[in-house]
Design an enzyme around this catalytic site. Structure first.
Site, PDB file in Angstrom:
ATOM      1  N   HIS A  22      42.217   9.622  37.078  1.00 29.73           N
ATOM      2  CA  HIS A  22      43.492   9.109  37.252  1.00 29.73           C
ATOM      3  C   HIS A  22      43.743   7.615  37.152  1.00 29.73           C
ATOM      4  O   HIS A  22      42.954   7.107  38.654  1.00 29.73           O
ATOM      5  CB  HIS A  22      44.669   9.546  38.211  1.00 29.73           C
ATOM      6  CG  HIS A  22      44.140  11.280  38.089  1.00 29.73           C
ATOM      7  ND1 HIS A  22      46.412  12.229  37.822  1.00 29.73           N
ATOM      8  CD2 HIS A  22      43.591  12.015  38.682  1.00 29.73           C
ATOM      9  CE1 HIS A  22      45.105  13.179  37.921  1.00 29.73           C
ATOM     10  NE2 HIS A  22      44.120  13.655  38.438  1.00 29.73           N
ATOM     11  N   PHE A  23      43.459   6.635  36.236  1.00 23.94           N
ATOM     12  CA  PHE A  23      43.729   5.343  35.823  1.00 23.94           C
ATOM     13  C   PHE A  23      44.999   4.508  36.516  1.00 23.94           C
ATOM     14  O   PHE A  23      45.179   3.451  36.361  1.00 23.94           O
ATOM     15  CB  PHE A  23      43.406   4.615  34.192  1.00 23.94           C
ATOM     16  CG  PHE A  23      41.217   5.024  34.812  1.00 23.94           C
ATOM     17  CD1 PHE A  23      40.727   5.708  36.273  1.00 23.94           C
ATOM     18  CD2 PHE A  23      40.975   4.812  33.730  1.00 23.94           C
ATOM     19  CE1 PHE A  23      39.166   6.314  36.038  1.00 23.94           C
ATOM     20  CE2 PHE A  23      39.228   5.087  34.111  1.00 23.94           C
ATOM     21  CZ  PHE A  23      38.935   5.319  35.277  1.00 23.94           C
ATOM     22  N   ARG A  24      46.085   5.494  36.538  1.00 26.09           N
ATOM     23  CA  ARG A  24      47.132   4.906  36.841  1.00 26.09           C
ATOM     24  C   ARG A  24      48.276   4.333  36.265  1.00 26.09           C
ATOM     25  O   ARG A  24      49.430   3.531  36.588  1.00 26.09           O
ATOM     26  CB  ARG A  24      47.306   4.167  38.362  1.00 26.09           C
ATOM     27  CG  ARG A  24      46.495   4.932  39.081  1.00 26.09           C
ATOM     28  CD  ARG A  24      47.159   6.589  40.210  1.00 26.09           C
ATOM     29  NE  ARG A  24      46.434   6.694  40.852  1.00 26.09           N
ATOM     30  CZ  ARG A  24      46.776   8.429  40.621  1.00 26.09           C
ATOM     31  NH1 ARG A  24      46.785   9.305  40.415  1.00 26.09           N
ATOM     32  NH2 ARG A  24      45.941   8.979  42.608  1.00 26.09           N
ATOM     33  N   ASP A  42      37.478  13.292  38.921  1.00 25.20           N
ATOM     34  CA  ASP A  42      39.312  13.549  39.357  1.00 25.20           C
ATOM     35  C   ASP A  42      39.118  12.209  40.293  1.00 25.20           C
ATOM     36  O   ASP A  42      40.141  12.386  40.865  1.00 25.20           O
ATOM     37  CB  ASP A  42      39.683  15.052  40.221  1.00 25.20           C
ATOM     38  CG  ASP A  42      40.801  14.943  40.722  1.00 25.20           C
ATOM     39  OD1 ASP A  42      42.134  13.872  40.156  1.00 25.20           O
ATOM     40  OD2 ASP A  42      41.262  15.722  41.154  1.00 25.20           O
ATOM     41  N   HIS A  89      44.138   5.828  45.758  1.00 29.47           N
ATOM     42  CA  HIS A  89      45.709   4.931  46.705  1.00 29.47           C
ATOM     43  C   HIS A  89      45.645   4.185  47.255  1.00 29.47           C
ATOM     44  O   HIS A  89      43.970   4.252  47.717  1.00 29.47           O
ATOM     45  CB  HIS A  89      46.595   6.502  47.326  1.00 29.47           C
ATOM     46  CG  HIS A  89      46.556   7.945  46.490  1.00 29.47           C
ATOM     47  ND1 HIS A  89      48.349   8.102  45.204  1.00 29.47           N
ATOM     48  CD2 HIS A  89      45.366   9.224  46.017  1.00 29.47           C
ATOM     49  CE1 HIS A  89      47.743   9.178  44.804  1.00 29.47           C
ATOM     50  NE2 HIS A  89      46.260  10.037  45.223  1.00 29.47           N
ATOM     51  N   ASN A 136      49.826  12.469  34.866  1.00 28.74           N
ATOM     52  CA  ASN A 136      50.927  12.475  35.472  1.00 28.74           C
ATOM     53  C   ASN A 136      51.183  10.471  36.241  1.00 28.74           C
ATOM     54  O   ASN A 136      50.508   9.802  37.452  1.00 28.74           O
ATOM     55  CB  ASN A 136      50.522  12.734  37.217  1.00 28.74           C
ATOM     56  CG  ASN A 136      48.864  12.427  37.468  1.00 28.74           C
ATOM     57  OD1 ASN A 136      48.294  11.703  36.200  1.00 28.74           O
ATOM     58  ND2 ASN A 136      49.006  12.887  39.054  1.00 28.74           N
ATOM     59  N   HIS A 184      44.890  22.723  36.414  1.00 27.88           N
ATOM     60  CA  HIS A 184      45.059  22.951  38.184  1.00 27.88           C
ATOM     61  C   HIS A 184      45.695  23.434  38.478  1.00 27.88           C
ATOM     62  O   HIS A 184      46.710  24.337  38.149  1.00 27.88           O
ATOM     63  CB  HIS A 184      46.079  21.340  38.401  1.00 27.88           C
ATOM     64  CG  HIS A 184      45.822  21.083  39.691  1.00 27.88           C
ATOM     65  ND1 HIS A 184      45.939  19.357  40.283  1.00 27.88           N
ATOM     66  CD2 HIS A 184      46.110  22.119  40.649  1.00 27.88           C
ATOM     67  CE1 HIS A 184      45.632  19.763  41.616  1.00 27.88           C
ATOM     68  NE2 HIS A 184      46.006  20.580  41.504  1.00 27.88           N
TER      69      HIS A 184
END
Ligand code: DOR
Length: 443
Positions: free
Chosen positions: A61-63, A308, A312, A93, A177
């Site tokens: 998840h590199f956002r 994964d 944050h 996401n 997931h």
């Protein structure tokens, strides 16, 4: 730059042998012994270090876009190559979520010229984008991500008709997931009634429970068997779910399993020390689960090792349980953490390379990567097997600026990383410019 790497301990396709490797025009030109430098070639003396194909992380998840206070493609891919991960497949996401061909195209455009490693982006499924799923051009994404349990980003797919449609019509592998949301919601209500919002972090594996994982994984595997789907279940966290997966090589399997480095490293007792820093979905569970997962990697039941990686900010992680987000930054120390199991004799180095490089390349039809083969792209990692170091916060390259491994001593170090033939990491610094290319899927 053309380069000759000499005196390497090469690990590839189940074999470990001493040899040399020539890089020419970004690709592997020759693998052999006694290779001699040609004019204009620079020479790297590996001095007996392990030379591995670069790891391919099928779950990060590199956002970007939208959540770039946590991380972005440039910062997180820099951390990845420092950790020996030369290709990544990024999750949908984001904000906006990646739910159609245009959003996917926007992501590829965003990453061009900024990614230190090679990149692929998943299409996300939702309760109302079945048409986008059905019509996806399979060359444009490694697969389709289905959140069969709600997690960061609220992308739950729980409409049974839609799920059936996705499993029937997906033109690429489906990756899931698996955690049953109604089970989790009911448990969370019980814990809130008992503790308020300040639930102790060690309750996380009881709220995001093994039963929730089991129920959802059973549903996914049942749907895949019914529809003949190519299913890859992500981040297996319990011993119980292993019963759904067969032992053996990934070639020919229609249903495969992934676990992540943190499930092989941490266990329930670590919540007392690390609290929400190791809060993730699915949750890190018991030491007996960790040991069973390690065995499942050794026994070829688990097919793929990944991270994964889900950064944050430190501030977000300081919130009480109900507001502290789930996910940890992992890419920078993922390979060295996996190599600890090699040092401990739990599985061998060839197994790590198989699960973290060969298997994702095969599963997602990644073209010309994931193996040390003449003609393939020169994505390479040199690992110093015996160079202990302790993780320090100031060395963390992820934008969030912390690591769940701070204070941990790992025995091996990534001494150099090459992406498309260019050296981008020298063991302590990034070198040159981002050299990542878009992944191609040969299907
Ligand atoms: O712990 C997690 N964090 N699990 C997920 O499924 C999502 C991820 C995130 O995006 O933060």
């Amino acid at each position: 730059m053309n380069r000759l790497i000499v005196n390497a301990r090469i690990v590839n396709e189940g074999r470990t042998f001493d040899g040399d490797l020539r890089i020419r025009n970004g690709r592997i030109d020759a693998i052999g012994s006694g290779l001699t430098p040609r004019d204009g070639e620079s020479v790297t003396d590996a001095a007996g270090r392990w030379l591995l194909p670069g790891m391919i992380d099928d779950q990060v998840h590199f956002r970007e876009p939208g959540l770039t206070a946590k991380g972005d493609v440039a910062s997180e891919s820099a951390a990845a190559v420092a950790g020996g991960l030369t290709s990544f497949m990024d999750m949908p996401n984001t904000r906006p979520p990646t739910l159609d061909a245009q959003a996917l195209a926007d992501k590829y455009a965003m990453a061009a010229g900024r990614a230190w490693g090679n990149y692929g982006f998943y299409l996300g499924a939702s309760n109302d984008n079945l048409e986008a799923v059905r019509t996806l051009d399979p060359k444009t994404a490694p697969g389709i991500k289905v959140f069969m349990g709600a997690s960061t980003g609220n992308m739950l797919v729980d409409d049974p008709e839609v799920l059936g449609g996705i499993f029937r019509h997906a033109p690429t592998p489906i990756i899931t997931h698996c955690e049953d949301t109604p089970t989790i919601d009911a448990l969370q209500r019980e814990y809130v009634a008992r503790y308020g919002e300040d639930i102790p972090a060690e309750c996380h594996p009881d709220i995001r429970s093994r039963e929730a994982c089991l129920k959802s994984t059973e549903l996914a595997v049942g749907l895949a068997r019914k529809h003949g789907t190519r299913l890859h279940v992500l981040h297996i966290s319990t011993a119980d779910e292993l019963r759904f997966f067969d032992a053996g090589p990934i070639q020919g399997k229609r249903i495969t399993a992934e676990t992540c480095v943190h499930f092989l490293h941490f266990a329930r007792a670590d919540y007392a020390r690390l609290g929400h820093l190791i809060k993730c979905n699915p949750a890190i569970k018991d030491a007996s689960d960790r040991d069973a997962l390690i065995r499942a990697v050794a026994d070829d039941v688990i097919d793929v090792l990944a991270t994964d990686h889900a950064p944050h900010t430190w501030e977000e992680k300081q919130n009480p349980y109900t507001k502290a987000p789930s996910g940890l930054p992992l890419v920078q120390y993922a390979l060295v953490s996996a190599l600890e199991h090699v040092h401990a004799g739990r599985f061998d180095i060839a197994r790590v390379v198989q699960k973290f490089a060969h298997a994702p390349a095969l599963l997602f039809d990644v073209a010309e990567r994931g193996f040390l083969r003449e003609g393939y792209w020169a994505d390479l990692v040199l690992v110093d097997a015996d160079a202990p170091f302790t993780v320090r916060r100031e060395d963390v390259l992820s934008k969030c600026g912390w690591s769940p491994f701070e204070g941990t001593t790992f025995r091996s170090q990534v001494a150099a990383t090459f992406v498309n033939g260019e050296q981008v990491w020298d063991g302590s610094r990034l070198l040159g410019e981002p050299a990542g290319r878009r992944l191609e899927f040969a299907r």
